[in-house]
Design a protein around this motif. Structure first.
Motif, PDB file in Angstrom:
ATOM      1  N   ASP A 157     -12.654  -0.833   3.040  1.00 55.13           N
ATOM      2  CA  ASP A 157     -11.799   0.258   3.454  1.00 55.13           C
ATOM      3  C   ASP A 157     -12.746   1.448   3.559  1.00 55.13           C
ATOM      4  OD1 ASP A 157      -9.890   2.099   3.821  1.00 55.13           O
ATOM      5  OD2 ASP A 157      -8.982   1.908   1.840  1.00 55.13           O
ATOM      6  N   GLY A 203      -0.608   2.184  -3.106  1.00 55.21           N
ATOM      7  CA  GLY A 203      -1.877   2.653  -2.596  1.00 55.21           C
ATOM      8  C   GLY A 203      -2.928   1.560  -2.588  1.00 55.21           C
ATOM      9  N   GLU A 204      -2.561   0.375  -3.069  1.00 57.84           N
ATOM     10  CA  GLU A 204      -3.533  -0.712  -3.110  1.00 57.84           C
ATOM     11  C   GLU A 204      -3.681  -1.304  -1.727  1.00 57.84           C
ATOM     12  OE1 GLU A 204      -4.787  -4.372  -5.947  1.00 57.84           O
ATOM     13  OE2 GLU A 204      -3.305  -2.896  -6.525  1.00 57.84           O
ATOM     14  N   SER A 205      -4.944  -1.373  -1.254  1.00 59.52           N
ATOM     15  CA  SER A 205      -5.114  -1.800   0.123  1.00 59.52           C
ATOM     16  C   SER A 205      -5.117  -3.324   0.250  1.00 59.52           C
ATOM     17  CB  SER A 205      -6.403  -1.221   0.689  1.00 59.52           C
ATOM     18  OG  SER A 205      -7.455  -1.416  -0.221  1.00 59.52           O
ATOM     19  N   GLY A 262      -7.870   3.926   5.038  1.00 59.58           N
ATOM     20  CA  GLY A 262      -6.776   2.999   4.803  1.00 59.58           C
ATOM     21  C   GLY A 262      -6.792   1.782   5.704  1.00 59.58           C
ATOM     22  N   ASP A 319      -5.581   1.654  -6.436  1.00 65.48           N
ATOM     23  CA  ASP A 319      -6.397   0.498  -6.118  1.00 65.48           C
ATOM     24  C   ASP A 319      -7.205   0.076  -7.348  1.00 65.48           C
ATOM     25  OD1 ASP A 319      -7.409  -1.461  -4.514  1.00 65.48           O
ATOM     26  OD2 ASP A 319      -7.760  -0.093  -2.839  1.00 65.48           O
ATOM     27  N   LYS A 328      -7.233   7.746  -3.158  1.00 71.73           N
ATOM     28  CA  LYS A 328      -8.312   7.063  -2.429  1.00 71.73           C
ATOM     29  C   LYS A 328      -7.842   6.532  -1.070  1.00 71.73           C
ATOM     30  CE  LYS A 328      -9.621   2.911  -3.129  1.00 71.73           C
ATOM     31  NZ  LYS A 328      -9.609   2.412  -1.742  1.00 71.73           N
ATOM     32  N   THR A 329      -6.967   5.499  -1.149  1.00 70.09           N
ATOM     33  CA  THR A 329      -6.589   4.831   0.095  1.00 70.09           C
ATOM     34  C   THR A 329      -5.848   5.783   1.023  1.00 70.09           C
ATOM     35  OG1 THR A 329      -6.239   2.930  -1.296  1.00 70.09           O
ATOM     36  CG2 THR A 329      -5.537   2.745   0.992  1.00 70.09           C
ATOM     37  N   THR A 378     -10.511   7.392   2.026  1.00 73.23           N
ATOM     38  CA  THR A 378     -10.805   6.333   2.982  1.00 73.23           C
ATOM     39  C   THR A 378      -9.717   6.393   4.042  1.00 73.23           C
ATOM     40  OG1 THR A 378      -9.429   4.683   1.940  1.00 73.23           O
ATOM     41  CG2 THR A 378     -11.649   4.924   1.091  1.00 73.23           C
ATOM     42  N   SER A 409       0.820  -1.212   0.000  1.00 72.01           N
ATOM     43  CA  SER A 409       0.000   0.000   0.000  1.00 72.01           C
ATOM     44  C   SER A 409       0.854   1.263   0.000  1.00 72.01           C
ATOM     45  CB  SER A 409      -0.934   0.002   1.209  1.00 72.01           C
ATOM     46  OG  SER A 409      -0.187  -0.101   2.384  1.00 72.01           O
ATOM     47  N   SER A 465      -6.522   6.653  -8.095  1.00 72.51           N
ATOM     48  CA  SER A 465      -6.189   5.644  -7.104  1.00 72.51           C
ATOM     49  C   SER A 465      -5.354   4.521  -7.702  1.00 72.51           C
ATOM     50  CB  SER A 465      -7.483   5.056  -6.529  1.00 72.51           C
ATOM     51  OG  SER A 465      -7.193   3.942  -5.729  1.00 72.51           O
TER      52      SER A 465
END
Lengths: 861, 65
Positions: A641, A375-377, A527, A667, A520-521, A525, A371, A665
């Motif tokens: 998330d 940034g990918e959760s 996170g 994500d 985004k993350t 959101t 992440s 994002s």
């Protein structure tokens, strides 16, 4: 609890942690004795007691500041004793005297200064310790024959201040030189301005009471002589930067200022030499001084923002476990500092550790939390032959990795380089006030000459009086002060609201709307994965909790907070091939994991209603977890998330001011779309699956298309985009690398701060404009009166400081970043909290972040 | 008025000395950290007094804040 009306239920004194004075979570409150909010606080409290440093707590209570729980790593800091480390960071003052600079986590208040600087009194061999609270930097001197650096580091760690090597020494040295240089120039200009003003007053006095011609000449020559250093050192600063820009065929903001300064000097010098006409040097030297002082004020705020970037270095671990082969073929592990890593080295990375360098997995299977970089959760499964990157966290199992790139060569290093490059290339905003101030000086001089010439023809007796009154009453000081004062007042207020802004130009850039991209993350959101839904019976839920409480997987942690009550014991807990966990609770065999893994482990088909529901949720971007009991699918948990509470309001605030809002994002596109839909955004502006390089490209496209582009993000993956954007705004508390790139950042993960910044910027611009309008109006009226002969020079001299005073008043009274009516219950201290303490708190959050990543110590709630 | 021929150089000389002192202060790093000294000043004289810790009374007897 300084403000009485706030919390519904105030924690009793006995529920406050004895170390950090934060409330103790209900589950940890003990029936009697000392109370601690976390294990780290308890350990640190015990050690402070052992050392007889309890006075720390008196000081803590006497100088209340930000409160934060202790950080305690419990490492051995062996890498601090390594040869490579010593070569890089330790300076030998003498054989028995070594010195190094360390960056300390967890420093936050006056009591911390006291405790850290008392280290020589209880740590034999330490000669001296000096802490810089604002930058969390410790200079420590020790005698290497009595104590080793790792021992000192352990001691600091045990006191709740985990040390890190200070890596930015080179850039810091240059910045320091520049800062001192500016201080000296300000000092010289100030001294000159004061003295020239004094001499000028003697000359003004002579105008009314008569003056001996010799004294008159001597005083004027003295003023000229005294003012030369201000021209050389003060004016030179502007002239040099203007010339440098001219050489590159660009017009710089300092050009009009330089022209004004040179014209003023030429005018004054010429009049001194020919022995008649007015001396304009007092105004010019004062202008130089105020302009330079304004720059210094702004720099101070910028520096505060820039230094938080030092946190960047705490992201990547400072040491690695290297596997070497001894001459007899035996493998052995050694802890080395990351600086000693070379491509080709084999590293062991245990579960929970952060990866120190880019490389390829040679043994082991695990899941990677990328992440920070993307940034990918969601976790990424990795195995032999897969690439891993520095800054990612290895979540589930130990890995062996062959190092390929280290330091600046690694992907994260390159991203940071790209970011710095973007920041460097960005053209400075032309500041209105600077331009006006320069032109103003020229205009006044022209007007003065014209007045003298014309008045001499019409009425020679009043010509000198009129010209003098004109020169005295028209004062560039208010103009010079208009922007820096309004800006630095606003910067200070913003800092108190937890919004750190790099410079005043940020406000000007935010003035007119354009395009704004939110990450985004971690930005829109928070996170953190949260359990949104549970399908299944409550007995199964308890069983799942029992098993998950044995795991350190992030998803497992997301299970726990929802729980109230007692958990049964799980036995034979183990991993599941393909991502998951198994265990036995109350005689039932439970399998928990990703839909694919659980389906593979049981006989269930993908047509099972729970499996189909899981797949549907996965498509919408949430993370489903299936649960099977004794081989039968019987439960489903959905994790999302979650959107922050203030996301919607923030997005609306930007839209209301005419900005086009979008999501950028890393994500999954489905997730970005889903979040965008909840915020009511145009689906075409909700882009998912964008790499860090892609984000940069998107921003550059927008900029090339001519729109003003603002990027709001929190991660390393946003850093390059943040730097390239017209204005980059980072949300603190996430990956602090972003801060280095950003023009502004908001502490405490408070997205609403972004909306406040926008509203505040608009108010700052209004303040600057009213300042400029006022001082121009004042000058216009004053000049007309002086030319008209209504104003005598003495009245003009009395009126002159009034304009500056008014500007000062307007600037300080402007409510650019108003304090809210009420503040949060625990985290807020008294409203007098200095900005640097607020920042220190922000550092602590990073500490907690990396702690959570490495999983070395249970974090505080 | 001839006193001014003495006073002016003296005043300027004094000003220059003060300026040089300031420059020296800047060069020796006294203006590098403006945040810590105001706090350090408050705790500088506080020595280390070790006192035995008192065990707190049970929470039930603690008064509400």
């Amino acid at each position: 609890m300084e403000r009485g009306e706030l919390p519904k239920r105030q924690p009793r004194k006995s529920e406050l942690c004895d170390h950090c004075a934060l409330p103790v979570p209900a589950g940890l409150v003990r029936p009697r004795g000392r109370q601690f909010c976390c294990a780290a606080c308890e350990q640190v409290y015990a050690i402070i007691g052992e050392l007889g440093m309890d006075h720390y707590y008196d000081l803590r209570d006497r100088f209340p500041g930000q409160k934060q729980p202790a950080v305690h790593r419990g490492r051995d800091y062996a890498e601090f004793g390594d040869k490579t480390f010593e070569e890089l960071y330790v300076r030998e003052v003498a054989d028995d005297h070594h010195r190094t600079e360390l960056y300390l986590e967890g420093v936050h208040c006056a009591a911390c200064i006291w405790l850290v600087e008392r280290i020589p009194s209880f740590c034999d061999g330490v000669i001296g310790a000096r802490l810089d609270l604002g930058r969390s930097r410790l200079v420590i001197d020790w005698d290497p024959r009595c104590i080793s650096l790792p021992a000192i580091a352990c001691r600091l760690d045990s006191l709740g201040y985990p040390p890190h090597p200070f890596r930015g020494a080179q850039g810091e040295a240059a910045a320091q030189r520049e800062r001192r240089d500016l201080w000296i120039r300000v000092a010289i200009s100030g001294a000159v301005a004061g003295n020239v003003m004094m001499i000028s007053f003697a000359l003004y006095g002579g105008l009314f009471h008569g003056i001996d011609p010799t004294v008159h000449r001597v005083l004027r020559s003295a003023a000229l002589l005294v003012s030369i250093p201000a021209l050389v050192w003060g004016g030179g600063w502007f002239i040099r930067s203007a010339l440098r820009a001219l050489c590159n065929r660009r017009l710089h903001i300092d050009l009009p200022v330089s022209i004004g300064i040179i014209a003023g000097y030429a005018h004054g010098t010429w009049n001194v030499l020919r022995g008649e006409g007015d001396l304009y040097l007092d105004s010019v030297t004062m202008l130089i001084f105020l302009l330079l002082a304004g720059r210094l004020l702004e720099r101070g705020q910028q520096r505060r923002a820039a230094e938080a970037a030092e946190l960047l270095h705490t992201l990547a671990p400072s040491r690695a476990t290297r596997i070497d082969r001894s001459p007899d073929g035996q493998e052995f592990e050694s802890e080395v500092p990351v600086e000693a890593l070379l491509p080709g080295a084999r590293l062991r990375i245990r579960a929970g550790e952060t990866i120190p360098a880019d490389g390829v997995v040679c043994t082991g299977r695990s899941e990677l939390d990328r992440s920070l970089l993307t940034g990918e959760s969601r976790l990424v499964p990795i195995g032999q032959g897969d690439r891993v990157e520095a800054g990612c966290t290895n979540v589930s199992a130990a890995l062996e990795v062959i190092v390929e790139q280290v330091g600046e060569e690694s992907r994260i290093g390159k991203l940071l380089a790209a970011m710095e490059e973007s920041a460097r290339r960005r053209a400075p905003v032309v500041r209105l006030a600077d331009r006006i101030a320069g032109v103003f000086v020229g205009a006044v001089l022209l007007a003065a000459v014209a007045t003298a010439v014309i008045a001499a023809r019409i009425d020679p007796t009043t010509a000198i009086d009129r010209t003098l009154a004109l020169l005295i009453v028209t004062c560039p000081c208010a103009l010079a002060l208009a922007t820096p004062l309004a800006v630095s007042a606003a910067l200070g207020r913003a800092a108190r609201r937890g919004i750190l802004v790099r410079g005043g130009d940020v406000f000007e850039r935010l003035r007119t709307p354009g395009i704004v991209w939110f990450d985004k993350t971690g930005t829109l959101t928070d996170g953190q994965l949260r359990r949104a839904d549970w399908i299944g019976d409550s007995e199964l839920e308890l069983a799942v909790l029992a098993i998950e409480s044995e795991s350190h997987h992030p998803l497992a942690r997301a299970f726990l907070p929802t729980f109230v009550g007692s958990i049964p014991r799980a036995t034979s807990v183990g991993g599941l091939e393909g991502g998951g966990i198994t265990g036995t609770v109350g005689g039932n065999e439970i399998v928990i994991g990703s839909p694919r893994a659980v389906l593979a482990a049981t006989d269930a088909t993908p047509d099972h209603p729970l499996a189909r529901s899981a797949e549907a949720h996965a498509r919408e971007g949430s993370t489903p977890v299936l649960v099977a009991r004794n081989g039968v699918l019987s439960g489903l948990a959905i994790f999302i998330d979650g959107l922050r509470d203030d996301s919607l309001d923030t997005v609306r605030a930007w839209q209301n001011r005419g900005w086009q809002v979008g999501i950028l994002s890393g994500d999954d596109p489905a997730v970005a779309q889903a979040i965008g839909a909840r915020l009511g955004l145009d689906p075409e502006r909700c882009l998912g699956g964008v790499s860090p390089e892609g984000k940069l490209a998107q921003i550059e496209n927008d900029l090339a298309a001519g729109s003003k582009t603002v990027m709001i993000g929190d991660g390393v993956n946003d850093a390059a985009a943040l730097a390239a954007a017209t204005v980059g705004i980072a949300i603190g508390g996430g990956a602090e690398a972003a801060l280095r790139a950003a023009d502004a950042f908001v502490l405490d993960r408070r997205l609403a701060g972004v909306a406040e910044l926008l509203a505040g910027a608009a108010r700052v611009i209004v303040t600057i404009r009213s300042n400029l309008a006022f001082s121009l109006l004042y000058n216009a009226v004053g000049a007309s009166l002086a030319i008209g002969g209504v104003l005598s020079p003495i009245v003009a001299a009395v009126l002159m400081p009034l304009s500056s005073l008014t500007v000062v008043t307007i600037s300080w009274r402007a409510r650019t970043f108003p304090e809210p009516a009420a503040r949060g219950p625990v985290s807020s201290g008294p409203s007098t909290l200095p900005a640097h303490l607020a920042r220190a708190d922000h550092m602590s959050q990073t500490g907690h972040l990396s702690q959570a990543q490495t999983g070395e110590v249970r974090t505080c709630p | 008025m001839s006193v001014i021929y003495v006073l002016l150089p003296v005043a300027l000389l004094l000003g220059t000395i003060a300026l040089l002192a300031f420059i020296r202060a800047v060069r020796t790093g006294q203006f590098d950290d403006l945040d810590t000294p105001p706090w350090r000043m408050l705790t500088d004289d506080e020595g280390v007094e070790s006192q035995p810790r008192e065990e707190p009374t049970p929470p039930s007897q603690e008064a509400e804040l």
